[in-house]
Design a protein around this motif. Structure first.
Motif, PDB file in Angstrom:
ATOM      1  N   GLY A  88     119.321 -48.833  86.076  1.00 27.59           N
ATOM      2  CA  GLY A  88     118.567 -48.184  86.864  1.00 27.59           C
ATOM      3  C   GLY A  88     117.119 -48.014  86.390  1.00 27.59           C
ATOM      4  N   VAL A  89     116.921 -47.759  84.811  1.00 27.17           N
ATOM      5  CA  VAL A  89     115.718 -47.847  84.325  1.00 27.17           C
ATOM      6  C   VAL A  89     114.882 -49.087  84.695  1.00 27.17           C
ATOM      7  CG1 VAL A  89     114.491 -47.567  82.318  1.00 27.17           C
ATOM      8  CG2 VAL A  89     116.089 -46.027  82.646  1.00 27.17           C
ATOM      9  N   VAL A  90     115.515 -50.245  84.377  1.00 25.93           N
ATOM     10  CA  VAL A  90     114.840 -51.427  84.702  1.00 25.93           C
ATOM     11  C   VAL A  90     114.416 -51.563  86.036  1.00 25.93           C
ATOM     12  CG1 VAL A  90     115.115 -53.972  84.495  1.00 25.93           C
ATOM     13  CG2 VAL A  90     116.180 -52.615  82.744  1.00 25.93           C
ATOM     14  N   LEU A  91     115.224 -51.234  86.947  1.00 32.84           N
ATOM     15  CA  LEU A  91     115.037 -51.242  88.422  1.00 32.84           C
ATOM     16  C   LEU A  91     113.922 -50.365  88.929  1.00 32.84           C
ATOM     17  CD1 LEU A  91     115.649 -52.287  91.333  1.00 32.84           C
ATOM     18  CD2 LEU A  91     117.331 -50.477  91.521  1.00 32.84           C
ATOM     19  N   ALA A  92     113.838 -49.196  88.223  1.00 33.27           N
ATOM     20  CA  ALA A  92     112.651 -48.269  88.452  1.00 33.27           C
ATOM     21  C   ALA A  92     111.279 -48.978  88.051  1.00 33.27           C
ATOM     22  CB  ALA A  92     112.984 -46.913  87.784  1.00 33.27           C
ATOM     23  N   VAL A  93     111.364 -49.480  86.698  1.00 28.11           N
ATOM     24  CA  VAL A  93     110.185 -50.216  86.134  1.00 28.11           C
ATOM     25  C   VAL A  93     109.829 -51.289  87.054  1.00 28.11           C
ATOM     26  CG1 VAL A  93     109.369 -51.376  84.206  1.00 28.11           C
ATOM     27  CG2 VAL A  93     110.479 -49.348  83.844  1.00 28.11           C
ATOM     28  N   THR A 150     106.003 -53.695  91.045  1.00 24.51           N
ATOM     29  CA  THR A 150     105.644 -54.076  92.306  1.00 24.51           C
ATOM     30  C   THR A 150     104.739 -53.322  93.177  1.00 24.51           C
ATOM     31  OG1 THR A 150     107.906 -55.200  92.335  1.00 24.51           O
ATOM     32  CG2 THR A 150     107.074 -54.992  94.559  1.00 24.51           C
ATOM     33  N   ILE A 151     104.885 -51.967  93.084  1.00 21.58           N
ATOM     34  CA  ILE A 151     104.010 -51.035  93.890  1.00 21.58           C
ATOM     35  C   ILE A 151     102.512 -51.077  93.314  1.00 21.58           C
ATOM     36  CG2 ILE A 151     103.467 -48.548  94.402  1.00 21.58           C
ATOM     37  CD1 ILE A 151     106.790 -48.159  94.746  1.00 21.58           C
ATOM     38  N   ASP A 152     102.780 -51.283  92.059  1.00 20.79           N
ATOM     39  CA  ASP A 152     101.245 -51.373  91.205  1.00 20.79           C
ATOM     40  C   ASP A 152     100.446 -52.710  91.773  1.00 20.79           C
ATOM     41  OD1 ASP A 152      99.389 -49.964  89.267  1.00 20.79           O
ATOM     42  OD2 ASP A 152      99.881 -52.124  88.320  1.00 20.79           O
ATOM     43  N   ALA A 153     101.463 -53.620  91.681  1.00 19.09           N
ATOM     44  CA  ALA A 153     100.677 -55.093  91.914  1.00 19.09           C
ATOM     45  C   ALA A 153     100.259 -55.038  93.407  1.00 19.09           C
ATOM     46  CB  ALA A 153     101.709 -56.124  91.724  1.00 19.09           C
ATOM     47  N   LEU A 154     101.296 -54.402  94.387  1.00 15.95           N
ATOM     48  CA  LEU A 154     100.548 -54.487  95.652  1.00 15.95           C
ATOM     49  C   LEU A 154      99.462 -53.615  96.113  1.00 15.95           C
ATOM     50  CD1 LEU A 154     103.917 -54.302  97.570  1.00 15.95           C
ATOM     51  CD2 LEU A 154     102.436 -56.331  97.097  1.00 15.95           C
ATOM     52  N   ALA A 170     100.391 -53.551  84.317  1.00 20.36           N
ATOM     53  CA  ALA A 170     101.731 -52.979  84.510  1.00 20.36           C
ATOM     54  C   ALA A 170     102.866 -53.873  84.463  1.00 20.36           C
ATOM     55  CB  ALA A 170     101.468 -52.241  85.796  1.00 20.36           C
ATOM     56  N   GLY A 171     102.517 -55.502  84.874  1.00 23.52           N
ATOM     57  CA  GLY A 171     103.716 -56.235  84.845  1.00 23.52           C
ATOM     58  C   GLY A 171     104.243 -56.371  83.540  1.00 23.52           C
ATOM     59  N   VAL A 172     103.640 -56.235  82.370  1.00 31.19           N
ATOM     60  CA  VAL A 172     104.360 -56.302  81.122  1.00 31.19           C
ATOM     61  C   VAL A 172     105.509 -55.633  80.731  1.00 31.19           C
ATOM     62  CG1 VAL A 172     102.232 -57.652  80.116  1.00 31.19           C
ATOM     63  CG2 VAL A 172     102.367 -55.073  79.997  1.00 31.19           C
TER      64      VAL A 172
END
Length: 110
Positions: free
Chosen positions: A26-31, A36-40, A51-53
Motif C-alpha cells: 500500500g505504501v509503494v502504491l501510494a508513492v 504519477t500525479i507529480d509527473a503529470l 519525485a520519480g526517484v
C-alpha cells in the motif's frame, strides 16, 4: 514422510496476504500514485521534478539493480515491491507462527 509442498502461486499468496506485506504494498502504491500525479502536473510547466526517484527508494535495493537497463528499468519497481513484500511476509509468518507455537504449549489445565 513427504512434507506438504505448495505450488509457487500458493506460496507467494501465503507470504503476500498478511498485514505487513499488504501495508508495504500500500505504501509503494501510494508513492507511485504520488509520483504519477507529480509527473503529470509538472509535464506542462516544463519544470523537472525528482519525485520519480522515490519509487525506486521505497523498493531499493532490488529496484536499483534494474536501473542499468535504461527505460526498461522501470520494471524494477514492481519486482522490488514484490520481492520485499514476500520477504516481509516470510518474516511476519515466521514471527507469528513462532509466537503461536510458544504460547500454545505453555497453557496448562490447572
Amino acid at each position: 514422510m513427504e512434507k506438504n509442498r505448495r505450488s509457487f502461486p500458493q506460496a507467494l499468496r501465503h507470504y503476500l496476504v498478511n498485514p505487513l506485506s499488504l501495508g508495504y504494498l500500500g505504501v509503494v502504491l501510494a508513492v507511485c500514485v504520488w509520483v504519477t500525479i507529480d509527473a503529470l502536473s509538472h509535464s506542462s510547466s516544463g519544470d523537472a521534478s525528482f519525485a520519480g526517484v522515490w519509487a525506486f527508494f521505497v523498493t531499493a535495493p532490488t529496484s536499483m539493480v534494474f536501473l542499468v537497463a535504461g527505460p526498461a528499468g522501470l520494471i524494477g519497481v514492481p519486482v522490488g515491491a514484490l520481492v520485499h513484500a514476500a520477504a516481509l511476509g516470510a518474516l511476519y509468518r515466521n514471527i507469528t507462527e513462532r509466537w503461536v507455537h510458544s504460547t500454545g504449549s505453555d497453557v496448562s489445565n490447572a
